[in-house]
Design an enzyme around this catalytic site. Structure first.
Site, PDB file in Angstrom:
ATOM      1  N   CYS A  95      51.005  -7.242  -8.237  1.00  0.00           N
ATOM      2  CA  CYS A  95      51.295  -8.264  -9.239  1.00  0.00           C
ATOM      3  C   CYS A  95      51.070  -7.639 -10.611  1.00  0.00           C
ATOM      4  CB  CYS A  95      50.361  -9.465  -9.056  1.00  0.00           C
ATOM      5  SG  CYS A  95      50.399 -10.541 -10.503  1.00  0.00           S
ATOM      6  N   GLU A 151       0.842  -1.206   0.000  1.00  0.00           N
ATOM      7  CA  GLU A 151       0.000   0.000   0.000  1.00  0.00           C
ATOM      8  C   GLU A 151       0.873   1.251   0.000  1.00  0.00           C
ATOM      9  OE1 GLU A 151      -2.242  -1.870   3.329  1.00  0.00           O
ATOM     10  OE2 GLU A 151      -3.820  -0.505   2.688  1.00  0.00           O
ATOM     11  N   LYS A 162      27.885   6.641  23.518  1.00  0.00           N
ATOM     12  CA  LYS A 162      28.693   7.391  22.565  1.00  0.00           C
ATOM     13  C   LYS A 162      28.666   6.605  21.268  1.00  0.00           C
ATOM     14  CE  LYS A 162      33.049   9.860  22.102  1.00  0.00           C
ATOM     15  NZ  LYS A 162      33.259   9.553  20.684  1.00  0.00           N
ATOM     16  N   SER A 194      34.456  19.065  20.247  1.00  0.00           N
ATOM     17  CA  SER A 194      34.631  17.661  20.597  1.00  0.00           C
ATOM     18  C   SER A 194      34.523  17.532  22.105  1.00  0.00           C
ATOM     19  CB  SER A 194      35.971  17.153  20.085  1.00  0.00           C
ATOM     20  OG  SER A 194      36.981  17.974  20.605  1.00  0.00           O
ATOM     21  N   CYS A 208      53.566 -13.718  -7.226  1.00  0.00           N
ATOM     22  CA  CYS A 208      52.109 -13.705  -7.039  1.00  0.00           C
ATOM     23  C   CYS A 208      51.588 -15.108  -6.717  1.00  0.00           C
ATOM     24  CB  CYS A 208      51.438 -13.172  -8.303  1.00  0.00           C
ATOM     25  SG  CYS A 208      49.640 -13.260  -8.213  1.00  0.00           S
ATOM     26  N   CYS A 244      46.654 -12.693 -14.555  1.00  0.00           N
ATOM     27  CA  CYS A 244      46.420 -13.012 -13.150  1.00  0.00           C
ATOM     28  C   CYS A 244      44.901 -13.127 -12.911  1.00  0.00           C
ATOM     29  CB  CYS A 244      47.040 -11.910 -12.302  1.00  0.00           C
ATOM     30  SG  CYS A 244      46.902 -12.194 -10.541  1.00  0.00           S
ATOM     31  N   LYS A 297      35.608   6.349  27.312  1.00  0.00           N
ATOM     32  CA  LYS A 297      35.796   5.386  26.234  1.00  0.00           C
ATOM     33  C   LYS A 297      35.910   3.971  26.779  1.00  0.00           C
ATOM     34  CE  LYS A 297      37.145   7.203  22.427  1.00  0.00           C
ATOM     35  NZ  LYS A 297      37.611   7.480  21.339  1.00  0.00           N
ATOM     36  N   ASP A 348      29.454   5.611  17.555  1.00  0.00           N
ATOM     37  CA  ASP A 348      30.699   5.702  16.800  1.00  0.00           C
ATOM     38  C   ASP A 348      30.389   5.824  15.310  1.00  0.00           C
ATOM     39  OD1 ASP A 348      33.324   5.787  16.236  1.00  0.00           O
ATOM     40  OD2 ASP A 348      33.701   3.653  16.535  1.00  0.00           O
ATOM     41  N   ASP A 378       3.897   1.525  -1.217  1.00  0.00           N
ATOM     42  CA  ASP A 378       4.490   1.692  -2.546  1.00  0.00           C
ATOM     43  C   ASP A 378       3.494   2.277  -3.531  1.00  0.00           C
ATOM     44  OD1 ASP A 378       6.876   0.766  -1.672  1.00  0.00           O
ATOM     45  OD2 ASP A 378       6.583  -1.289  -2.381  1.00  0.00           O
ATOM     46  N   CYS A 415      49.336 -16.266  -9.837  1.00  0.00           N
ATOM     47  CA  CYS A 415      49.806 -16.512 -11.201  1.00  0.00           C
ATOM     48  C   CYS A 415      51.325 -16.650 -11.312  1.00  0.00           C
ATOM     49  CB  CYS A 415      49.311 -15.407 -12.138  1.00  0.00           C
ATOM     50  SG  CYS A 415      50.128 -13.832 -11.882  1.00  0.00           S
ATOM     51  N   TYR A 443      21.391  13.560  19.539  1.00  0.00           N
ATOM     52  CA  TYR A 443      21.706  13.621  20.972  1.00  0.00           C
ATOM     53  C   TYR A 443      22.006  15.013  21.509  1.00  0.00           C
ATOM     54  CZ  TYR A 443      26.194  13.018  18.583  1.00  0.00           C
ATOM     55  OH  TYR A 443      27.241  13.131  17.725  1.00  0.00           O
ATOM     56  N   GLU A 480      24.477  11.601  15.231  1.00  0.00           N
ATOM     57  CA  GLU A 480      25.484  10.761  14.606  1.00  0.00           C
ATOM     58  C   GLU A 480      24.846   9.935  13.502  1.00  0.00           C
ATOM     59  OE1 GLU A 480      28.155  11.476  16.393  1.00  0.00           O
ATOM     60  OE2 GLU A 480      29.662   9.982  15.872  1.00  0.00           O
ATOM     61  N   GLU A 528      24.543   8.867  28.300  1.00  0.00           N
ATOM     62  CA  GLU A 528      24.163   8.454  26.946  1.00  0.00           C
ATOM     63  C   GLU A 528      25.224   7.534  26.372  1.00  0.00           C
ATOM     64  OE1 GLU A 528      23.885  12.046  24.697  1.00  0.00           O
ATOM     65  OE2 GLU A 528      22.374  12.903  26.034  1.00  0.00           O
ATOM     66  N   ARG A 580      30.716  17.584  10.527  1.00  0.00           N
ATOM     67  CA  ARG A 580      31.461  18.345  11.515  1.00  0.00           C
ATOM     68  C   ARG A 580      32.553  19.199  10.868  1.00  0.00           C
ATOM     69  NH1 ARG A 580      34.337  18.525  16.608  1.00  0.00           N
ATOM     70  NH2 ARG A 580      36.420  18.222  15.805  1.00  0.00           N
TER      71      ARG A 580
HETATM   72  S1  IVH Z   1      27.472  15.529  22.509  1.00  0.00           S
HETATM   73  C1  IVH Z   1      29.103  19.781  22.866  1.00  0.00           C
HETATM   74  N1  IVH Z   1      26.616  13.059  22.667  1.00  0.00           N
HETATM   75  O1  IVH Z   1      31.450  12.211  19.917  1.00  0.00           O
HETATM   76  C2  IVH Z   1      28.841  18.318  22.890  1.00  0.00           C
HETATM   77  N2  IVH Z   1      28.437  13.507  21.199  1.00  0.00           N
HETATM   78  O2  IVH Z   1      34.206  13.735  20.728  1.00  0.00           O
HETATM   79  C3  IVH Z   1      28.439  17.794  21.595  1.00  0.00           C
HETATM   80  N3  IVH Z   1      29.204  11.552  19.927  1.00  0.00           N
HETATM   81  O3  IVH Z   1      31.734  15.020  17.878  1.00  0.00           O
HETATM   82  C4  IVH Z   1      28.560  16.345  21.436  1.00  0.00           C
HETATM   83  N4  IVH Z   1      27.757  10.119  20.760  1.00  0.00           N
HETATM   84  O4  IVH Z   1      30.251  13.125  17.026  1.00  0.00           O
HETATM   85  C5  IVH Z   1      27.514  13.897  22.106  1.00  0.00           C
HETATM   86  N5  IVH Z   1      25.704  10.927  22.891  1.00  0.00           N
HETATM   87  C6  IVH Z   1      26.594  11.757  22.319  1.00  0.00           C
HETATM   88  C7  IVH Z   1      27.525  11.316  21.354  1.00  0.00           C
HETATM   89  C8  IVH Z   1      28.447  12.225  20.830  1.00  0.00           C
HETATM   90  C9  IVH Z   1      28.754  10.290  19.913  1.00  0.00           C
HETATM   91  C10 IVH Z   1      30.333  12.035  19.101  1.00  0.00           C
HETATM   92  C11 IVH Z   1      30.102  13.341  18.407  1.00  0.00           C
HETATM   93  C12 IVH Z   1      31.179  14.267  18.906  1.00  0.00           C
HETATM   94  C13 IVH Z   1      32.175  13.317  19.476  1.00  0.00           C
HETATM   95  C14 IVH Z   1      32.855  13.984  20.666  1.00  0.00           C
END
Ligand code: IVH
Length: 667
Positions: free
Chosen positions: A422, A33, A113, A80, A404, A427, A309, A115, A35, A407, A222, A170, A111, A134
């Site tokens: 190579c 539906e 983090k 950052s 190689c 090959c 981390k 990646d 689509d 080959c 976030y 992110e 929260e 960024r």
């Molecule tokens: S807050 C001013 N919250 O980590 C604060 N960052 O090194 C703004 N990241 O550049 C960032 N999860 O790309 C925030 N729950 C989270 C995050 C987060 C991943 C990344 C983000 C930022 C880097 C910080």
């Protein structure tokens, strides 16, 4: 109901269904539906180009229009976070915050983090205006087109949302999509992405929003910079953002004490392995915006937030053998084969050793005990050797192979490169790889063929190069008992159609000339217009084409100087492939712009600059580089520079925006 009303109604309905499906995981209509509604909207929009809206759900499907990225300034810098790696450091941050707040009570929002790739989304009048990476923190790439294809990012916001909104988060490639993508790349002999972050970034930076749409990126939000937010609490504001349609992680929680924070860290250090996306730590944020302001910022990062981390997981195992893989380009990669060992949720047997220098740097010997680590990288890395475990059973130093493995041709290593290649002309992985490239979507786009089929035909001795494809017969493919007749017919029909329909520029890209990518192939095809003229061109003539340059020019002339390639091209021509730009691609469309001199400036949504240039010419106009009294008008995209604007104004040259220009052509 007028068509316009129906279009608006369909857009609203589809937005709502998308949100139910992708964010809430609770659709109320079937895919079919959905689509059908989408197809109706596509049809109506095609009939009414004047009602084009970049935020329409139809734009989610992406397009092939290429774009160069432009930069956009961030309203608030993208900072950052300070990193911590231990409970002690987290504790130290917590007491520093308490001190700076004069020991007033405070809460911390915990929260995950994520990646991935940081992104800033800007909404104006509750519609997505742009999405910016960024970059250097002050300005980033405008990736709006790709971002629009991510289905969990709302294109429009409900009335409760602020009129102007900036939200950050992110962009991620879920593990499942990442694994799938890498499996595909492995089959095609393409380099693998090291981790979902690189894959997400590579995808978003891809010029084609089709690629972005296909790869299934996701986004978690976030952070809301700026003022005018509903509450003083970051946590409460993020819950509001969830109601506005954004994907906000369910793993977010408020902590009232350092113990709460530790509990959160311990819990997610474990549970993160079950999440659909990659995380590399925890982010802690003082929850009250008022207190955030009180704490302020250092030069690089906020004092009110910190990242913890997760420790990289590392194990010790034994190196059993080193094997070598040959890719489509001939690059030879050494691979460590180890005693299987459990690491971060998966069994690890193999790790890339990258190149000879890495092996030397590790001073690696067969039978060595090696430390294997998986940090952000999904592909495990050997980070060191436990030399104390060497004994009489330890073997000799690992020596990079000289020939190689596929080959037998002696390998070469170019002066400024770490990789071995190579150079063998026969090959197998390289021959197969060239044919796989030839049939791929951006080249001849032969839909009925894929890498496995190519591998199969190759191994059965049916093909050695791309031209052999066109000599395949039904009898070759259907099998002795004709059990595969149906798919065989499809292949032959696919080949016929691709040969007839694929434009010269794609054919040129399909040849796989070193350094000639998709965009360069297009430039060269347009400049020389036929293969004869290209074959006759000197390196100087080639290098004189804007965007070509010396290296590419030399690679092209070297390619055609090789008789093997000349023969291949000739056989392809005989198979009916297009070896020149056709009339239809360049035929005049109208004389609407006859006598007009037009300057193109800025960046565009619907077509690339190059395409606009072609359009102007095909409608009888003339495209020139700089504004003068004689300029009829400027085709003005976004981000047209202020100097140009002033010049146009001073000379009384009108600016025509993209939409107006396109309707001018359609009139
Ligand atoms: S807050 C001013 N919250 O980590 C604060 N960052 O090194 C703004 N990241 O550049 C960032 N999860 O790309 C925030 N729950 C989270 C995050 C987060 C991943 C990344 C983000 C930022 C880097 C910080």
């Amino acid at each position: 109901m007028t068509s316009q009303e129906r279009i608006l109604q369909l857009r609203n309905e589809l937005h709502a269904h998308n949100h139910r499906y992708y964010v809430k995981n609770a659709p109320i209509i079937s895919d079919r539906e959905f689509d059908e509604l989408l197809a109706e909207l596509v049809r109506l929009e095609a009939e009414h180009p004047e009602l084009y809206d970049p935020n329409s759900p139809t734009q989610r499907v992406g397009s092939d229009i290429s774009e160069e990225f432009t930069q956009i300034d961030h309203t608030y810098p993208m900072l950052s976070l300070g990193n911590t790696y231990s409970r002690e450091e987290v504790g130290a941050w917590y007491s520093r915050v308490a001190d700076l707040l004069g020991h007033a009570p405070f809460e911390v929002c915990c929260e995950l983090k994520f990646d991935g790739l940081g992104i800033s989304l800007v909404y104006e009048n509750r519609r997505l205006l742009h999405a910016v990476t960024r970059g250097d923190g002050l300005r980033g790439d405008d990736v709006t087109r790709g971002i629009r294809t991510i289905r969990t990012i709302p294109l429009t916001l409900p009335a409760e949302a602020p009129e102007y909104l900036e939200i950050r988060g992110e962009v991620l490639m879920p593990w499942e999509r990442f694994d799938r993508l890498n499996r595909l790349r492995e089959q095609r002999g393409e380099p693998l992405f090291a981790n979902p972050r690189n894959a997400a970034s590579g995808t978003l930076k891809s010029k084609s929003s089709n690629v972005v749409a296909e790869r299934g990126l996701d986004a978690y939000l976030y952070y809301l910079p700026g003022n005018g937010l509903p509450a003083d609490s970051h946590y409460a504001n993020m819950q509001a953002a969830r109601h506005w349609g954004f994907k906000v992680s369910e793993a977010t929680a408020l902590a009232r004490s350092l113990d709460d924070i530790y509990t959160y860290i311990d819990r997610w250090n474990e549970e993160r392995h079950r999440l659909p996306v990659a995380t590399d730590g925890i982010v802690l944020k003082v929850d009250s915006l008022r207190q955030q302001e009180q704490l302020g910022y250092t030069a690089k990062s906020p004092r009110w937030a910190i990242a913890y981390k997760f420790p990289a997981e590392r194990v010790l195992t034994r190196l059993e053998a080193v094997t070598y893989q040959v890719g489509r380009t001939g690059a030879v990669t050494p691979v460590a084969n180890m005693q299987p060992v459990q690491l971060a949720g998966t069994v690890v047997r193999r790790a890339s050793l990258h190149n000879e220098d890495i092996i030397r740097g590790l001073d690696l010997r067969l039978g060595d005990y090696v430390y294997v680590e998986k940090a952000g990288e999904i592909i495990p890395q050997i980070v060191g050797v436990e030399t104390s475990k060497r004994d009489a059973s330890t073997g000799p130093h690992v020596e990079f192979i000289k020939t190689c493995p596929e080959c037998g041709t002696p390998l070469v290593r170019y002066d400024d490169e770490a990789a071995h290649y190579c150079p063998g002309e026969n090959c197998p992985p390289q021959l197969k790889g060239r044919i796989e490239h030839f049939i791929s979507r951006d080249c001849m786009n032969i839909e009925s063929l894929g890498p496995e089929t190519i591998g199969d035909y190759f191994d059965r001795g049916l093909i050695r190069d791309a031209a052999d494809l066109y000599g395949l017969t039904l009898a070759d493919l259907a099998g002795p008992d004709r059990s595969r007749e149906k798919s065989a017919r499809k292949v032959i029909e696919g080949l016929r159609r691709s040969a007839a329909e694929t434009p010269f520029e794609n054919v040129l890209f399909a040849l796989g000339i070193r350094f000639v990518g998709k965009a360069t192939a297009k430039t060269i095809a347009r400049a020389f217009r036929s293969i004869e003229r290209l074959q006759a061109a000197t390196a100087e003539e080639l290098a004189a084409v804007p965007g070509v340059g010396k290296v590419i020019a030399q690679s092209v002339t070297a390619y055609f100087a090789d008789t093997i390639n000349g023969t291949l091209v000739e056989r392809l021509r005989q198979a009916g492939l297009q070896m020149a730009v056709t009339e239809a691609e360049t035929a005049p469309l109208s004389s609407r712009l006859a006598g007009k001199t037009i300057v193109i400036s800025g960046t565009f949504e619907h077509h690339s600059r190059d395409e606009y240039k072609q359009l102007i010419e095909r409608h009888g106009g003339k495209n020139v580089g700089s504004i003068s009294k004689k300029t009829s008008f400027v085709l003005a995209g976004s981000d047209m520079g202020p100097a140009k604007r002033e010049k146009a104004a001073a000379l009384g040259v009108p600016l025509v925006d993209e939409d107006a220009f396109l309707s001018l052509l359609e009139e």
